[in-house]
Design a protein around this motif. Structure first.
Motif, short mmCIF file in Angstrom:
data_model
loop_
_atom_site.label_atom_id
_atom_site.label_comp_id
_atom_site.label_asym_id
_atom_site.label_seq_id
_atom_site.Cartn_x
_atom_site.Cartn_y
_atom_site.Cartn_z
N LEU A 199 0.83 -1.20 0.00
CA LEU A 199 0.00 0.00 0.00
C LEU A 199 0.87 1.26 0.00
O LEU A 199 0.62 2.19 -0.77
CB LEU A 199 -0.94 0.01 1.20
N LEU A 200 1.90 1.29 0.84
CA LEU A 200 2.77 2.47 0.88
C LEU A 200 3.48 2.67 -0.45
O LEU A 200 3.66 3.80 -0.90
CB LEU A 200 3.77 2.35 2.02
N CYS A 201 3.89 1.57 -1.11
CA CYS A 201 4.51 1.70 -2.44
C CYS A 201 3.52 2.27 -3.44
O CYS A 201 3.86 3.14 -4.25
CB CYS A 201 5.02 0.34 -2.91
N GLU A 202 2.29 1.81 -3.37
CA GLU A 202 1.24 2.31 -4.28
C GLU A 202 1.01 3.81 -4.03
O GLU A 202 0.91 4.59 -4.96
CB GLU A 202 -0.05 1.52 -4.05
N LEU A 203 0.94 4.18 -2.77
CA LEU A 203 0.71 5.59 -2.45
C LEU A 203 1.92 6.44 -2.82
O LEU A 203 1.77 7.59 -3.24
CB LEU A 203 0.39 5.74 -0.96
N GLY A 204 3.10 5.86 -2.69
CA GLY A 204 4.31 6.58 -3.09
C GLY A 204 4.29 6.92 -4.56
O GLY A 204 4.69 8.02 -4.97
N GLY A 205 3.78 5.99 -5.37
CA GLY A 205 3.68 6.25 -6.80
C GLY A 205 2.69 7.36 -7.12
O GLY A 205 2.84 8.08 -8.10
N ALA A 206 1.67 7.48 -6.29
CA ALA A 206 0.64 8.50 -6.52
C ALA A 206 0.99 9.84 -5.85
O ALA A 206 0.37 10.85 -6.15
CB ALA A 206 -0.71 8.01 -5.98
N ALA A 207 1.98 9.85 -4.99
CA ALA A 207 2.29 11.05 -4.20
C ALA A 207 2.66 12.26 -5.05
O ALA A 207 2.36 13.39 -4.68
CB ALA A 207 3.40 10.75 -3.20
N GLY A 208 3.29 12.03 -6.19
CA GLY A 208 3.67 13.15 -7.05
C GLY A 208 2.47 13.83 -7.68
O GLY A 208 2.55 15.00 -8.06
N ARG A 209 1.35 13.11 -7.77
CA ARG A 209 0.15 13.67 -8.38
C ARG A 209 -0.92 14.05 -7.36
O ARG A 209 -1.88 14.71 -7.68
CB ARG A 209 -0.44 12.64 -9.36
N ASN A 210 -0.74 13.58 -6.13
CA ASN A 210 -1.75 13.81 -5.10
C ASN A 210 -1.06 14.44 -3.90
O ASN A 210 -0.30 13.77 -3.19
CB ASN A 210 -2.41 12.47 -4.73
N ARG A 211 -1.34 15.71 -3.67
CA ARG A 211 -0.67 16.45 -2.60
C ARG A 211 -0.92 15.86 -1.23
O ARG A 211 -0.03 15.87 -0.37
CB ARG A 211 -1.12 17.92 -2.65
N VAL A 212 -2.11 15.33 -0.99
CA VAL A 212 -2.42 14.76 0.32
C VAL A 212 -1.54 13.54 0.57
O VAL A 212 -0.95 13.40 1.64
CB VAL A 212 -3.92 14.40 0.42
#
Length: 191
Positions: free
Chosen positions: A94-107
């Motif tokens: 889950l953290l890896c998945e969120l890490g991939g999205a972090a550049g596009r999602n400020r939260v």
């Protein structure tokens, strides 16, 4: 069914940004309306699911080391508990998945940055305590060493999740401990 667990599983399966309400509802065995009853804003559920994953890598680690007096053993335990248990470790996936999205999602970016900073602070406390007790001789500032330790956990954790052929949890622990030995001047041998 726990909605937070259902959201975590759906995020892993469909992506942090690609997950839809109906997918979470299906994972939970509920209707979309039932999910919305508990979480009228789906983003709140996704953030709560992310926070549950973050808890493992900070709050649970703090609890785990709270009863350990020796800074060297505390450091070893902290390093071990910061890595995935294997390639199927849902919390790290889950953290890896969120890490991939972090550049596009400020939260998500803010949440991951906060987790990183909290982990750095956790390591700094261990290192500074060990240095003050004369157990560690730090080769660099506690902040630099701590940032590197957290970055190594992240990098090797990703390799474990990606099923790298020669890096599993035990190998990753030893690689991080090798750096920690150089950084602290301590042999860091597990009891």
């Amino acid at each position: 069914m726990d909605l937070i667990d259902a959201a975590r599983r759906a995020m892993i399966q469909h992506g942090a940004e690609g997950v839809h309400l109906n997918q979470i509802a299906e994972e939970a065995g509920l209707t979309s309306g039932a999910v919305l009853y508990h979480y009228p804003d789906l983003r709140d559920l996704l953030i709560e699911a992310h926070h549950a994953g973050m808890e493992r890598f900070y709050e649970q680690r703090i609890k785990k080391i709270s009863g350990i007096a020796d800074p060297a053993q505390k450091l070893i335990t902290t390093i071990r508990s910061g890595l995935p248990e294997g390639a199927e470790d849902a919390g790290v996936r889950l953290l890896c998945e969120l890490g991939g999205a972090a550049g596009r999602n400020r939260v998500y970016g803010t949440l991951l940055t906060t987790l990183f900073d909290r982990q750095v602070s956790m390591y700094q406390t261990i290192l500074e305590t060990g240095a003050a007790q004369g157990i560690f001789t730090l080769a660099q500032s506690s902040e630099t060493i701590s940032r590197t330790l957290v970055a190594l956990e992240d990098a090797y954790g990703y390799r474990i999740i990606a099923r790298h052929h020669s890096i599993g949890p035990n190998e990753a622990v030893e690689l991080i401990l090798d750096y920690a030995r150089l950084a602290t001047g301590h042999e860091l041998r597990p009891e």
